[in-house]
Scaffold this motif. Structure first.
Motif, PDB file in Angstrom:
ATOM      1  N   LEU A 138     -23.691 -24.335 -45.025  1.00 59.42           N
ATOM      2  CA  LEU A 138     -23.069 -25.042 -43.913  1.00 59.42           C
ATOM      3  C   LEU A 138     -23.894 -26.244 -43.476  1.00 59.42           C
ATOM      4  O   LEU A 138     -23.349 -27.258 -43.024  1.00 59.42           O
ATOM      5  N   GLN A 139     -25.212 -26.145 -43.602  1.00 55.10           N
ATOM      6  CA  GLN A 139     -26.085 -27.216 -43.148  1.00 55.10           C
ATOM      7  C   GLN A 139     -26.562 -28.110 -44.290  1.00 55.10           C
ATOM      8  O   GLN A 139     -27.418 -28.987 -44.083  1.00 55.10           O
ATOM      9  N   ALA A 140     -26.012 -27.913 -45.473  1.00 57.56           N
ATOM     10  CA  ALA A 140     -26.395 -28.726 -46.627  1.00 57.56           C
ATOM     11  C   ALA A 140     -25.906 -30.155 -46.454  1.00 57.56           C
ATOM     12  O   ALA A 140     -24.947 -30.417 -45.720  1.00 57.56           O
ATOM     13  N   SER A 141     -26.549 -31.084 -47.140  1.00 55.92           N
ATOM     14  CA  SER A 141     -26.115 -32.477 -47.071  1.00 55.92           C
ATOM     15  C   SER A 141     -24.734 -32.646 -47.702  1.00 55.92           C
ATOM     16  O   SER A 141     -23.997 -33.572 -47.357  1.00 55.92           O
ATOM     17  N   HIS A 142     -24.397 -31.748 -48.619  1.00 50.11           N
ATOM     18  CA  HIS A 142     -23.074 -31.773 -49.249  1.00 50.11           C
ATOM     19  C   HIS A 142     -22.501 -30.349 -49.237  1.00 50.11           C
ATOM     20  O   HIS A 142     -22.572 -29.627 -50.227  1.00 50.11           O
ATOM     21  N   PRO A 143     -21.962 -29.920 -48.102  1.00 49.88           N
ATOM     22  CA  PRO A 143     -21.449 -28.553 -47.990  1.00 49.88           C
ATOM     23  C   PRO A 143     -20.137 -28.394 -48.757  1.00 49.88           C
ATOM     24  O   PRO A 143     -19.476 -29.392 -49.083  1.00 49.88           O
ATOM     25  N   SER A 170     -23.532 -16.518 -34.387  1.00 54.70           N
ATOM     26  CA  SER A 170     -22.240 -17.086 -33.994  1.00 54.70           C
ATOM     27  C   SER A 170     -22.386 -18.563 -33.669  1.00 54.70           C
ATOM     28  O   SER A 170     -21.590 -19.406 -34.108  1.00 54.70           O
ATOM     29  N   VAL A 171     -23.408 -18.884 -32.881  1.00 55.92           N
ATOM     30  CA  VAL A 171     -23.636 -20.270 -32.480  1.00 55.92           C
ATOM     31  C   VAL A 171     -23.948 -21.132 -33.696  1.00 55.92           C
ATOM     32  O   VAL A 171     -23.389 -22.218 -33.870  1.00 55.92           O
ATOM     33  N   LYS A 172     -24.836 -20.634 -34.562  1.00 59.10           N
ATOM     34  CA  LYS A 172     -25.230 -21.417 -35.740  1.00 59.10           C
ATOM     35  C   LYS A 172     -24.044 -21.678 -36.665  1.00 59.10           C
ATOM     36  O   LYS A 172     -23.908 -22.781 -37.209  1.00 59.10           O
ATOM     37  N   ALA A 173     -23.195 -20.681 -36.864  1.00 55.10           N
ATOM     38  CA  ALA A 173     -22.053 -20.842 -37.764  1.00 55.10           C
ATOM     39  C   ALA A 173     -20.964 -21.708 -37.144  1.00 55.10           C
ATOM     40  O   ALA A 173     -20.460 -22.654 -37.769  1.00 55.10           O
ATOM     41  N   GLN A 174     -20.599 -21.415 -35.896  1.00 56.26           N
ATOM     42  CA  GLN A 174     -19.470 -22.099 -35.277  1.00 56.26           C
ATOM     43  C   GLN A 174     -19.798 -23.521 -34.857  1.00 56.26           C
ATOM     44  O   GLN A 174     -18.896 -24.333 -34.646  1.00 56.26           O
ATOM     45  N   LEU A 175     -21.069 -23.837 -34.758  1.00 56.36           N
ATOM     46  CA  LEU A 175     -21.451 -25.211 -34.480  1.00 56.36           C
ATOM     47  C   LEU A 175     -21.072 -26.113 -35.647  1.00 56.36           C
ATOM     48  O   LEU A 175     -20.670 -27.261 -35.463  1.00 56.36           O
ATOM     49  N   PHE A 176     -21.163 -25.557 -36.857  1.00 59.38           N
ATOM     50  CA  PHE A 176     -20.941 -26.357 -38.061  1.00 59.38           C
ATOM     51  C   PHE A 176     -19.643 -26.043 -38.797  1.00 59.38           C
ATOM     52  O   PHE A 176     -19.329 -26.697 -39.788  1.00 59.38           O
ATOM     53  N   ALA A 177     -18.888 -25.035 -38.334  1.00 59.90           N
ATOM     54  CA  ALA A 177     -17.671 -24.670 -39.063  1.00 59.90           C
ATOM     55  C   ALA A 177     -16.668 -23.981 -38.152  1.00 59.90           C
ATOM     56  O   ALA A 177     -17.029 -23.355 -37.152  1.00 59.90           O
ATOM     57  N   ASP A 178     -15.407 -24.086 -38.525  1.00 55.64           N
ATOM     58  CA  ASP A 178     -14.366 -23.278 -37.901  1.00 55.64           C
ATOM     59  C   ASP A 178     -14.338 -21.960 -38.669  1.00 55.64           C
ATOM     60  O   ASP A 178     -14.273 -21.957 -39.909  1.00 55.64           O
ATOM     61  N   VAL A 179     -14.388 -20.839 -37.951  1.00 51.85           N
ATOM     62  CA  VAL A 179     -14.562 -19.536 -38.580  1.00 51.85           C
ATOM     63  C   VAL A 179     -13.396 -18.612 -38.255  1.00 51.85           C
ATOM     64  O   VAL A 179     -12.973 -18.511 -37.105  1.00 51.85           O
ATOM     65  N   PRO A 205     -16.223 -26.034 -42.977  1.00 54.81           N
ATOM     66  CA  PRO A 205     -17.246 -26.892 -42.377  1.00 54.81           C
ATOM     67  C   PRO A 205     -16.643 -28.078 -41.619  1.00 54.81           C
ATOM     68  O   PRO A 205     -15.629 -28.656 -42.036  1.00 54.81           O
ATOM     69  N   ARG A 206     -17.275 -28.423 -40.515  1.00 55.37           N
ATOM     70  CA  ARG A 206     -16.850 -29.545 -39.696  1.00 55.37           C
ATOM     71  C   ARG A 206     -17.626 -30.796 -40.111  1.00 55.37           C
ATOM     72  O   ARG A 206     -18.789 -30.706 -40.500  1.00 55.37           O
ATOM     73  N   PRO A 207     -17.029 -31.984 -40.014  1.00 60.35           N
ATOM     74  CA  PRO A 207     -17.754 -33.213 -40.386  1.00 60.35           C
ATOM     75  C   PRO A 207     -18.920 -33.508 -39.446  1.00 60.35           C
ATOM     76  O   PRO A 207     -19.901 -34.133 -39.841  1.00 60.35           O
ATOM     77  N   THR A 208     -18.801 -33.068 -38.187  1.00 56.54           N
ATOM     78  CA  THR A 208     -19.873 -33.217 -37.207  1.00 56.54           C
ATOM     79  C   THR A 208     -19.962 -31.921 -36.412  1.00 56.54           C
ATOM     80  O   THR A 208     -18.991 -31.160 -36.337  1.00 56.54           O
ATOM     81  N   PRO A 209     -21.124 -31.634 -35.799  1.00 60.42           N
ATOM     82  CA  PRO A 209     -21.236 -30.413 -34.993  1.00 60.42           C
ATOM     83  C   PRO A 209     -20.156 -30.357 -33.911  1.00 60.42           C
ATOM     84  O   PRO A 209     -19.728 -31.389 -33.381  1.00 60.42           O
TER      85      PRO A 209
END
Length: 281
Positions: A138-143, A170-179, A205-209
């Motif tokens: 999720l946090q990769a430069s190219h997810p 939950s916070v770490k995942a949902q900050l970067f993706a819709d789950v 994954p979301r384009p921005t947090p």
């Protein structure tokens, strides 16, 4: 046994195949193979893989899901850390569009295989590496474009939790993706059965947090981690570990309309963003 035609979701077939190769699965390494055709079909249907897709699979095992993926995708990169199972994969999935990588997913250079091209993740993840693997991707430069994964039920529920049941994960995942929690899977659907149930989760994954990491990324995570470090404590006490003093904590909580007696699991992502910004202003 003609391995290319064997039903790899049948427990008897799985047992015979492992016996043929002299393989004992290691529960400590979360080696639990999917052994229920209905569950496999549901995962394949949910993935909706197309002929134009490039797919990453982690923990390919004996090829149960791999075979379904190569029949539908343009290309499949299957990562398997167990050298014994890599040998099995060569026999069960002799496909021209399959590349098997013998490596730990946590050390894999994903861009080496996908470059800047889009790809998807579809996998029955080994429970022991599921959380770090998901967060790394999720946090990769190219997810990946999306992740459809089997994980431990508790992990799946935490990934998709809502305020009232939130966790640091939950916070770490949902900050970067819709789950979305797609389905729950009983232990009996695996060979050998694990002690816990599984869950299929879909992450996009979301384009921005989802919210700004205020006032800085480091301060945001410092605040969130302090809040969840002692989940049973009320926020005004939990945040005391930040060392900013009692009065600034109460002032920040009041400024953003959060009751000091609330606990970390009740906050939304927006709450954390506003609270962190106010706390470090």
């Amino acid at each position: 046994m003609v391995l290319a035609d064997a039903d790899l979701s049948d427990p008897q077939t799985i047992g015979a195949l492992l016996s043929q190769y002299g393989i004992w699965l290691d529960r400590e390494q979360s080696q639990h193979l999917l052994a229920e055709r209905n569950i496999l079909d549901r995962i394949v249907a949910a993935a909706a893989v197309r002929s134009t897709d490039r797919v990453l699979e982690i923990g390919a095992g004996i090829g149960t899901l791999t075979r379904e993926l190569v029949a539908r995708a343009g290309e499949v990169i299957a990562v398997e850390i167990d050298e014994r199972l890599v040998e099995v994969l060569a026999a069960t999935c002799p496909a021209a569009n399959l590349r098997v990588i013998h490596q730990d997913i946590l050390a894999l250079d994903i861009e080496r295989y996908f470059g800047a091209q889009p790809y998807r993740l579809v996998a029955n993840l080994p429970y022991s590496v599921a959380t770090p693997a998901i967060l790394r991707l999720l946090q990769a430069s190219h997810p990946p474009q999306d992740l459809l994964v089997m994980v431990q039920r508790e992990v799946g529920e935490r990934l998709a939790a809502r305020p009232g049941n939130m966790s640091l994960l939950s916070v770490k995942a949902q900050l970067f993706a819709d789950v979305e929690l797609v389905s729950r899977v009983p232990p009996q659907a695996f060979f050998p059965p694990p002690k816990v149930a599984g869950a299929v989760v879909h992450l996009v994954p979301r384009p921005t947090p989802q919210v700004p990491l205020l006032p800085t990324e480091a301060r945001f995570w410092q605040t969130v981690e302090a809040g969840f470090a002692t989940r049973r404590k009320q926020l005004h006490n939990a945040l005391g570990s930040l060392g900013v003093g009692t009065e600034p904590i109460h002032t920040a909580l009041a400024a953003v309309g959060i009751d000091p007696s609330q606990r970390a699991q009740t906050l939304t992502l927006a709450d954390w963003s506003r609270l962190s910004a106010a706390l470090w202003a």
